[in-house]
Design an enzyme around this catalytic site. Structure first.
Site, mmCIF file in Angstrom:
data_model
loop_
_atom_site.group_PDB
_atom_site.id
_atom_site.type_symbol
_atom_site.label_atom_id
_atom_site.label_comp_id
_atom_site.label_asym_id
_atom_site.label_seq_id
_atom_site.Cartn_x
_atom_site.Cartn_y
_atom_site.Cartn_z
ATOM 1 N N SER A 19 1.115 -0.454 -9.288
ATOM 2 C CA SER A 19 0.577 -1.074 -8.066
ATOM 3 C C SER A 19 1.720 -1.789 -7.360
ATOM 4 O O SER A 19 2.445 -2.575 -7.964
ATOM 5 C CB SER A 19 -0.564 -2.033 -8.399
ATOM 6 O OG SER A 19 -0.218 -2.918 -9.438
ATOM 7 N N GLY A 47 1.589 -3.613 -4.326
ATOM 8 C CA GLY A 47 1.159 -4.540 -3.273
ATOM 9 C C GLY A 47 0.744 -3.799 -2.025
ATOM 10 O O GLY A 47 -0.018 -2.825 -2.097
ATOM 11 N N ALA A 48 1.282 -4.242 -0.872
ATOM 12 C CA ALA A 48 0.894 -3.651 0.412
ATOM 13 C C ALA A 48 1.300 -2.176 0.518
ATOM 14 O O ALA A 48 0.796 -1.446 1.370
ATOM 15 C CB ALA A 48 1.523 -4.452 1.545
ATOM 16 N N GLY A 62 0.667 0.055 -1.686
ATOM 17 C CA GLY A 62 -0.305 0.894 -2.378
ATOM 18 C C GLY A 62 0.087 1.189 -3.814
ATOM 19 O O GLY A 62 0.566 0.310 -4.525
ATOM 20 N N GLY A 73 -4.895 -6.053 -8.354
ATOM 21 C CA GLY A 73 -4.473 -5.146 -9.424
ATOM 22 C C GLY A 73 -5.614 -4.816 -10.372
ATOM 23 O O GLY A 73 -5.715 -3.689 -10.880
ATOM 24 N N ASP A 74 -6.486 -5.796 -10.651
ATOM 25 C CA ASP A 74 -7.621 -5.555 -11.545
ATOM 26 C C ASP A 74 -8.601 -4.568 -10.906
ATOM 27 O O ASP A 74 -9.167 -3.706 -11.591
ATOM 28 C CB ASP A 74 -8.338 -6.877 -11.860
ATOM 29 C CG ASP A 74 -7.377 -7.917 -12.437
ATOM 30 O OD1 ASP A 74 -6.380 -7.511 -13.068
ATOM 31 O OD2 ASP A 74 -7.613 -9.115 -12.242
#
Lengths: 309, 309
Positions: free
Chosen positions: A217, A219-220, A222, A248-249
């Site tokens: 993951s 962040g912005a 993707g 993230g979860d």
């Protein structure tokens, strides 16, 4: 059903203060409490997506009782947490209403005794019998062996249950060696593990360390998936502003539900990215904004990674 | 017995962190929990001095249960807290181990319903029947009328029980009008009440507002008492370094035990100042360092105030 493991569950407390000034006294204007810990956040999102979900791990003390009451009240997750003598940790997020920034204080968690650990292992093996997939999530409380995720991964693989591993540091390094089906590090965890800040290089390295597939993951930006079937990058159509806690979860819940439903990789990533972005728009981890999720689902852009060619 | 009232009791939590950096995430290295709220601190010190002490007020929820368990475990105070539907507030003190400074976060407390308030009043009146003195201490939880200390003071005076009032702001202003036997403001509270930062002037003004006597706690300068019998200042023999939290509560315990034992004013002040300084040397409010207390007791300097002549 889908099983999630949260060895260091938490009672997540959020305080709003007009402005945080270190070394002074603050009257908290608003207090909210939620069930916390990565695996419980994943479980709540899976349950909201309609999957029968069981959460295990440890809970104890007054904070554990409060956590379990909130979990029962706010979700359809089945509670299979194993009682522990120590008290479930609290996390305190202090939101400064002037800047919007958050200061986080995380307690270490209760010390788990060898007997409690044995009880958990028995419960875990039993739950695997009915599981279609298992997510192993988060940090470890004191007293739990550092190779715990390797042991739990092996037990799941023996039972024929696919494993997603989402942790960091030494527990991640050890867990990878037991060959989980999927690891979901974020950019920081990738860099700490591999020493590389270049996501593709780091994800490939992580895969070589044992994971059958890696979905990172970013962040912005993707998610980037490095798998036996190919390499894909999935990105939201625009930058989503809000609170990234729990994004993230939710990505883990997206990946795991997609795996259980037998979706192809690009569809799993699309779901993970849309859920993740929809969580940024929700007030807390373990929740997502349904409207944002449905709006983004057809708009996530998935690209075959050129270097897969 | 001596009765103490804590309407807004608290579960006091202390976090130690290597260094507090706003807007980042911290692993808490040490967590301690203690029963909190001014009246409970006073009660613990009174009990440690050997006085039979009953604590009333409100407690509820998981935090209330934790508070009551700690109180039973750590003191000889008799628990007569009235159950309330909402949860007892937490206070979180974050100690920065680098600077030694503390950042305090105080929850507002549970909203008390009119029915709960009525139940408390009945219990309070019954407890007064056996009380030799009562201390009314601290801030108010939401839902409690702002003139509460005036009401509780009148009920005590009707029952012939001496009243010590230790609060601030509007509850103090209203409470004074009901003529408590003794008010114990600190310098900030005196200034907020009277507009004067000159302690003698402010204490005299406070007395004119209704208190029969005023004993002002002035930090390292000790205490100033303005009474019908004279004016005294009591000061520790030297500056005591440490954590001042709870020093004022220990002063209240010193004054109240001295009143019940029929000590003359200079002896009450001596005890209050020695206890207060010994609390600065203890790890938490509601506790004091016995050695420091016994060493200071014969060394506190009491002076008749010249302006009493």
């Amino acid at each position: 059903m889908i099983l999630t493991v949260t060895l260091n569950a938490a009672l997540d407390i959020t305080y709003r203060v007009p402005r945080l000034c270190p070394h002074t006294t603050h009257r908290v204007t608003e207090v909210t409490e939620r069930p916390g810990g990565k695996g419980l956040n994943v479980a709540r999102v899976l349950a909201a997506l309609g999957h029968r979900t069981i959460a295990t791990g440890f809970a104890g003390g007054g904070t554990g009782a409060a956590l379990r009451a909130l979990l029962a009240q706010e979700s359809d997750v089945t509670d299979a947490l194993v009682p522990v003598g120590g008290a479930t940790r609290r996390t305190v997020a202090v939101v400064d209403e002037t800047s919007g920034d958050t200061t986080q204080l995380n307690e270490p968690g209760p010390t788990v005794s060898p007997a409690e650990w044995d009880t958990f292992l028995g419960a875990y093996r039993e739950l695997l019998g009915d599981a279609r997939a298992v997510a192993l999530c988060g940090s470890l409380p004191p007293g739990v062996p550092v190779d715990v995720y390797a042991r739990l991964t092996r037990a799941a693989r023996t039972a024929g249950v696919p494993v997603l591993l989402d942790t960091s540091g030494e527990p991640l390094r050890r867990g990878l060696a037991a060959r989980p089906d999927l690891a979901k590090p974020n950019a920081d965890e990738l860099a700490a593990l591999t020493g590389s800040t270049e996501p593709l290089r780091a994800a490939r390295d992580t895969r070589r360390r044992g994971a059958h597939a890696v979905a990172a993951s970013l962040g912005a930006d993707g998610m980037l998936a490095v798998t036996a079937d190919g390499i894909w990058q999935a990105a939201p159509p625009r930058r989503i502003a809000g609170n990234p806690t729990g994004a993230g979860d939710s990505a883990v819940a997206g990946l795991l539900s997609g795996l259980v439903e037998g979706l192809p990789w690009p569809d799993r990533l699309t779901r993970a990215v849309a859920l993740s972005a929809a969580t940024v728009r929700a007030p807390a981890a373990g929740e997502f904004d349904t409207e944002t999720y449905e709006e983004l689902l057809p708009r996530v852009v998935v690209t075959d990674h050129p270097s897969a060619a």
